[in-house]
Write an enzyme that holds these catalytic residues in place. Structure first.
Site, PDB file in Angstrom:
ATOM      1  N   GLU A   1       0.668  -1.077  -0.075  1.00 38.68           N
ATOM      2  CA  GLU A   1      -0.169   0.162  -0.090  1.00 38.68           C
ATOM      3  C   GLU A   1       0.918   1.026   0.064  1.00 38.68           C
ATOM      4  O   GLU A   1       1.925   1.243   0.743  1.00 38.68           O
ATOM      5  CB  GLU A   1      -1.156   0.261   1.246  1.00 38.68           C
ATOM      6  CG  GLU A   1      -1.617   1.211   1.400  1.00 38.68           C
ATOM      7  CD  GLU A   1      -2.583   1.293   2.563  1.00 38.68           C
ATOM      8  OE1 GLU A   1      -3.924   1.668   2.482  1.00 38.68           O
ATOM      9  OE2 GLU A   1      -2.309   0.712   3.600  1.00 38.68           O
TER      10      GLU A   1
ATOM     11  N   CYS B   1      -5.580  -2.845   2.711  1.00 40.75           N
ATOM     12  CA  CYS B   1      -5.330  -2.637   4.021  1.00 40.75           C
ATOM     13  C   CYS B   1      -6.816  -2.671   4.989  1.00 40.75           C
ATOM     14  O   CYS B   1      -7.123  -3.962   5.285  1.00 40.75           O
ATOM     15  CB  CYS B   1      -4.968  -1.253   4.372  1.00 40.75           C
ATOM     16  SG  CYS B   1      -4.100  -0.957   5.907  1.00 40.75           S
TER      17      CYS B   1
ATOM     18  N   LYS C   1      -9.793   1.658  -2.677  1.00 38.62           N
ATOM     19  CA  LYS C   1      -9.994   1.374  -1.302  1.00 38.62           C
ATOM     20  C   LYS C   1     -11.570   1.474  -0.937  1.00 38.62           C
ATOM     21  O   LYS C   1     -12.097   2.636  -0.788  1.00 38.62           O
ATOM     22  CB  LYS C   1      -9.121   1.897  -0.429  1.00 38.62           C
ATOM     23  CG  LYS C   1      -9.022   1.347   1.135  1.00 38.62           C
ATOM     24  CD  LYS C   1      -7.800   2.087   1.782  1.00 38.62           C
ATOM     25  CE  LYS C   1      -7.825   1.445   3.132  1.00 38.62           C
ATOM     26  NZ  LYS C   1      -6.346   2.137   3.905  1.00 38.62           N
TER      27      LYS C   1
END
EC number: 3.5.1.3
Length: 283
Positions: free
Chosen positions: A50, A160, A119
Site C-alpha cells: 500500500e 489494508c 479502497k
C-alpha cells in the site's frame, strides 16, 4: 476467464516489502528493480505494498496523487510486460474528477491494465493514547468489487482496512477467488494485535490463500508501518512472513492443497442459506 480444470495447480507469489521514501522517483525505481528481482526468482504474480510511491498520510496524498494511467502506473505496466508477470501495484493516491482515492492498479504480463481497486473502507479510527487517523479527511471510498483472472486462479483485491470486513472476502470467495491480496500498512498499535489474526481468519473462513504486502518499517516516518508482509494458506498456516526491513517474500501457492481442504471440510455446501446469506448489492 479460466476454464474449470484448465488452471495451473501451482504458482509462485512474491510480496515486495518496499522501504518507501519521500522521493517518488526513487520509490518507483526501487519498486521496479525489486519486481525484476522477484521475476528472476520465478515469481508469476508480484505485489507491491500500500502507498508504495508516497509516504502514508493525509497530508501527503494530495501532493503525490496521480491520474491512472499516469507516470507511476505506466512504469508498472512497462515492468509487468518486460518481466511477463502479473503486477499488483500496491496502491497509490489517485486523483480523478476532483476526488482522491487510495487505488491499486493491476497489470497483466502483456502490460495491460486488468483492474483498478479503489479502497472501499476508509481508515478512520481513534484508539485513545495510541493512534488517531482519518483517511476520509482527504480520500473518497471506492464503490466496486475488484477481481481478475490468471492462468492459475481468480484473485480478489482489497486494500489494508478492507481486510477487517469479512463480507468482502466472502463475496470474493463466492465469485470463485482462491487468492485474496491486500496491500496494507497496519501500524504499531493494530499490527501486533490484528495483522496476522485477520489474515488467518479470512483464509480459514473462506478456504482461500490470503496475502498482505506492507511497506518496510521506517521508525522516522510520521506513520510507522508494521511490516511483516505475510502469506497464509487455506488451513490458516503462515507460509511466509517478512520481518520489518525491505525484502521480498516468496510463497509457492498450491491450488491442489486448497481443493483438498475444501473437500475435507466442505463448508461451502454446508452453509444454511435458509437461515442467512451474504449478498453483493452490486456486481
Amino acid at each position: 476467464m479460466v476454464l474449470p480444470g484448465r488452471a495451473m495447480a501451482t504458482f509462485r507469489l512474491a510480496l515486495i516489502q518496499l522501504q518507501v521514501s519521500s522521493i517518488k522517483s526513487e520509490n518507483l525505481t526501487r519498486a521496479c528493480g525489486l519486481i525484476r528481482e522477484a521475476s528472476k526468482q520465478g515469481a508469476q504474480i508480484v505485489s507491491l505494498p500500500e502507498c508504495f510511491n508516497s509516504p502514508y498520510g493525509t497530508k501527503y496524498f494530495p501532493d503525490y496523487a496521480e491520474k491512472i494511467p499516469g507516470d507511476s502506473t505506466q512504469k508498472l505496466s512497462e515492468v509487468a510486460k518486460e518481466c511477463s508477470v502479473y503486477v499488483i501495484g500496491g496502491s497509490i493516491p489517485e486523483k480523478d474528477a476532483g476526488k482522491l482515492y487510495n487505488t491499486c492498479a493491476v497489470f497483466g504480463p502483456d502490460g495491460t491494465l486488468l483492474v483498478k481497486h479503489r479502497k472501499l473502507h476508509l481508515f478512520d479510527i481513534d484508539v485513545p493514547g495510541k493512534i488517531t487517523f482519518q483517511e476520509s479527511e482527504t480520500l473518497s471510498p471506492g464503490d466496486s468489487f475488484s477481481l481478475f483472472d490468471t492462468p492459475y486462479c481468480r484473485v480478489g483485491l482489497g486494500i489494508c482496512y478492507d481486510i477487517r470486513f469479512a463480507e468482502l472476502a466472502q463475496i470474493y470467495a463466492q465469485r470463485g477467488c482462491q487468492l485474496l491480496v491486500y496491500p496494507g500498512a497496519f501500524n504499531l498499535t493494530t499490527g501486533p494485535a490484528h495483522w496476522e489474526l485477520l489474515q488467518r481468519g479470512r483464509a480459514v473462513d473462506n478456504q482461500v490463500y490470503v496475502a498482505t504486502a506492507s511497506p518496510a518499517r521506517d521508525e522516522k516516518a510520521s506513520y510507522v508501518a508494521w511490516g511483516h508482509s505475510t502469506v497464509v494458506n487455506p488451513w490458516g498456516e503462515v507460509l511466509a512472513k517478512a520481518g520489518t526491513e525491505e525484502t521480498i517474500v516468496y510463497a509457492d501457492i498450491d491450488l491442489k492443497k486448497l481443493a483438498e481442504i475444501r473437500q475435507q471440510i466442505p463448508i461451502f455446501s454446508q452453509k444454511r442459506s435458509d437461515l442467512y446469506a451474504v449478498e453483493a448489492k452490486k456486481s
